[in-house]
Design an enzyme around this catalytic site. Structure first.
Site, PDB file in Angstrom:
ATOM      1  N   HIS A  70       0.861  -0.924   0.204  1.00 50.45           N
ATOM      2  CA  HIS A  70      -0.076   0.133  -0.391  1.00 50.45           C
ATOM      3  C   HIS A  70       0.902   1.447  -0.189  1.00 50.45           C
ATOM      4  CE1 HIS A  70      -0.019   0.729   4.704  1.00 50.45           C
ATOM      5  NE2 HIS A  70       0.457  -0.305   4.918  1.00 50.45           N
ATOM      6  N   ASP A  72      -0.516   4.493   0.336  1.00 51.47           N
ATOM      7  CA  ASP A  72      -0.559   5.479   1.579  1.00 51.47           C
ATOM      8  C   ASP A  72       0.319   5.155   2.820  1.00 51.47           C
ATOM      9  OD1 ASP A  72      -2.174   3.144   2.182  1.00 51.47           O
ATOM     10  OD2 ASP A  72      -3.652   4.279   3.330  1.00 51.47           O
ATOM     11  N   ASP A 133       6.021   1.970   6.715  1.00 52.50           N
ATOM     12  CA  ASP A 133       4.991   1.288   6.160  1.00 52.50           C
ATOM     13  C   ASP A 133       3.887   2.384   5.819  1.00 52.50           C
ATOM     14  OD1 ASP A 133       2.209   0.010   7.238  1.00 52.50           O
ATOM     15  OD2 ASP A 133       1.971   0.714   8.513  1.00 52.50           O
ATOM     16  N   GLU A 167      -4.826   1.785   2.334  1.00 52.74           N
ATOM     17  CA  GLU A 167      -4.651   0.499   3.405  1.00 52.74           C
ATOM     18  C   GLU A 167      -5.011   1.217   5.155  1.00 52.74           C
ATOM     19  OE1 GLU A 167      -3.225  -2.387   5.987  1.00 52.74           O
ATOM     20  OE2 GLU A 167      -2.710  -0.499   6.130  1.00 52.74           O
ATOM     21  N   GLU A 168      -4.433   1.763   5.324  1.00 48.01           N
ATOM     22  CA  GLU A 168      -4.411   2.674   6.222  1.00 48.01           C
ATOM     23  C   GLU A 168      -5.779   3.390   7.571  1.00 48.01           C
ATOM     24  OE1 GLU A 168      -2.289   1.856   8.687  1.00 48.01           O
ATOM     25  OE2 GLU A 168      -0.211   1.869   7.607  1.00 48.01           O
ATOM     26  N   ASP A 190       4.129  -6.390   3.777  1.00 51.29           N
ATOM     27  CA  ASP A 190       3.118  -5.095   5.326  1.00 51.29           C
ATOM     28  C   ASP A 190       3.818  -5.752   6.275  1.00 51.29           C
ATOM     29  OD1 ASP A 190       2.475  -2.894   5.601  1.00 51.29           O
ATOM     30  OD2 ASP A 190      -0.122  -3.543   5.741  1.00 51.29           O
ATOM     31  N   HIS A 373       3.443   4.002  12.055  1.00 52.17           N
ATOM     32  CA  HIS A 373       2.732   4.908  12.389  1.00 52.17           C
ATOM     33  C   HIS A 373       3.521   5.819  13.828  1.00 52.17           C
ATOM     34  CE1 HIS A 373      -1.109   2.201  11.169  1.00 52.17           C
ATOM     35  NE2 HIS A 373       0.163   2.281  10.313  1.00 52.17           N
TER      36      HIS A 373
HETATM   37 ZN   LIG Z   1       0.762  -1.015   6.531  1.00 50.58          ZN
END
Ligand SMILES: [Zn+2]
Length: 407
Positions: A70, A72, A133, A167-168, A190, A373
């Site tokens: 992903h 994003d 990520d 995705e997030e 991921d 994150h």
């Molecule tokens: Zn991820």
């Protein structure tokens, strides 16, 4: 390091697809690089998905395998103006950041760092997340594609590449065209620690509790008024305090978690998420919550409530158990790349769990990303290289084990 400098943060409050237009800035770069490599069908669609194909170079019929990442980054920390820093030959010491004197990254907080002595580690500069990520996963797929198109001696079936937005914010598969993708099995890139392989996610429901009170003028309310907010507070205080919550569970334990409360004296809603690895356990947890609500509302005559359950996603293991070759071949590839496999369960959902239930059985491979994150997010270059190796071995294992003589 180039990819993380492109701001691709998604937005949970947007109802657009993709939720932020800027995600396409990276997707366009990826398409350009894929086409430059010679992967001529690479393209970005209007919903923000990148599709590309590495054609088969074997005489055998091999199931089409998809690798997915992903683009994003999470809304939890800023993704604007990311300055990646490459720290060569990590010596095991506490890491500091040029742009944030208050931030440190130490092996005491992240014991995995102890395994990374001598590695080259990438971090951000202290004011943003890194975006490993999932740009570590995107980079691994891009590098593997680059390697495969230049090494025709490595035999493989048709490989599909998919880069998703959002995705997030739980919308990574909202507009994916499974038919157009045309893959039989998939892997998301991921995951975290080197050698880890994830075949299991939570099963997830949402519950909305809508509580109605009885409203009157407060000056003349004696014996009549029932305050919906107080009913809501009583229900929340009835939830178990030593178990069944995110803050008291780990490993394979599930939970009931209130995530939002909204309302007035007249009407109040509480949104819950219900999680467990065992799907039938969701109903049991929902019964615990409903029993608490029933008991409280009975003690507030005139109050009433609705209990609305919505399915969110299901444990992908239910699907993967029917296709054991997906995990078996990934284990083999990780071992060939010289690592010990660690099977992990994801205490959350992934695009892979949604894809699995959309008819595309999908497991999650490691990329090396850590402390995701957050502003401490980091990744080892050597771990990323191991992810690339794993992809290259994996397509060969599929060709060897599943390839059938063409008709
Ligand atoms: Zn991820």
């Amino acid at each position: 390091m180039r990819y993380v400098q492109v701001d691709t943060q998604s937005d949970p409050l947007s109802d657009k697809q993709p939720t932020t237009e800027k995600q396409k800035d990276l997707s366009r770069i990826l398409v350009h690089e894929l086409v430059t490599m010679g992967i001529s069908d690479a393209h970005l669609d209007e919903h923000g998905y990148v599709y590309a194909t590495i054609p088969s170079n074997t005489d055998k019929d091999v199931p089409v395998i998809c690798f997915c990442g992903h683009v994003d980054t999470a809304p939890d920390a800023s993704g604007t103006g990311v300055i990646p820093i490459l720290r060569q030959g990590y010596d095991g010491a506490t890491i500091t950041y040029p742009d944030n004197a208050h931030l440190t990254l130490s092996p005491a907080d992240f014991p995995y760092l102890n395994q990374l002595k001598g590695h080259d580690i990438i971090t951000a500069s202290g004011t943003t997340l890194l975006g490993a990520d999932d740009k570590a996963g995107v980079a691994a797929i891009m590098d593997a594609a680059h390697y495969l198109v230049r090494h025709s001696e490595i035999k493989h079936g048709t490989i599909r590449i998919l880069f998703t937005p959002d995705e997030e914010v739980g919308k990574g598969t909202a507009k994916v065209d499974i038919k157009k993708l045309g893959a039989a099995f998939a892997y998301t890139l991921d995951g975290g620690e080197q050698g880890s392989l994830e075949d299991e996610t939570f099963s997830a429901d949402a519950v909305q509790l809508v509580i109605r009170g009885v409203i009157t003028h407060p000056g003349y309310a004696k014996g009549k008024l029932v305050n919906a907010m107080k009913v809501a507070g009583d229900i929340l205080s009835k939830l178990p305090k030593t178990h069944l919550s995110p803050e008291t569970t780990e490993g394979h334990e599930g939970f009931i978690h209130p995530v939002r409360i909204d309302g007035s004296a007249e009407r109040c809603t509480i949104d819950f998420i219900i999680r467990d690895f065992d799907t039938p356990e969701l109903v049991i947890k929902e019964a615990v919550l409903k029993a608490a609500a029933d008991e409280v509302v009975t003690n507030h005559p005139g109050a009433s409530f609705d209990f609305i359950v919505t399915e969110q996603y299901r444990n992908m293991k239910e699907v993967l158990d029917k296709h054991p070759q997906v995990i078996a071949h990934a284990r083999e590839a990780i071992a060939r790349a010289g690592m010990t496999v660690t099977m992990e369960s994801i205490r959350g959902g992934t695009d892979g769990s949604r894809l699995s239930f959309m008819g595309l059985p999908c497991a999650n491979l490691f990329t090396g990303m850590q402390a995701i994150h957050s502003m401490k997010e980091f990744v080892s270059v050597q771990d990323m290289n191991k992810a690339v190796e794993t992809i290259v071995y994996l397509v060969q294992v599929w060709e060897e084990r599943e390839g059938a003589a063409a008709q």
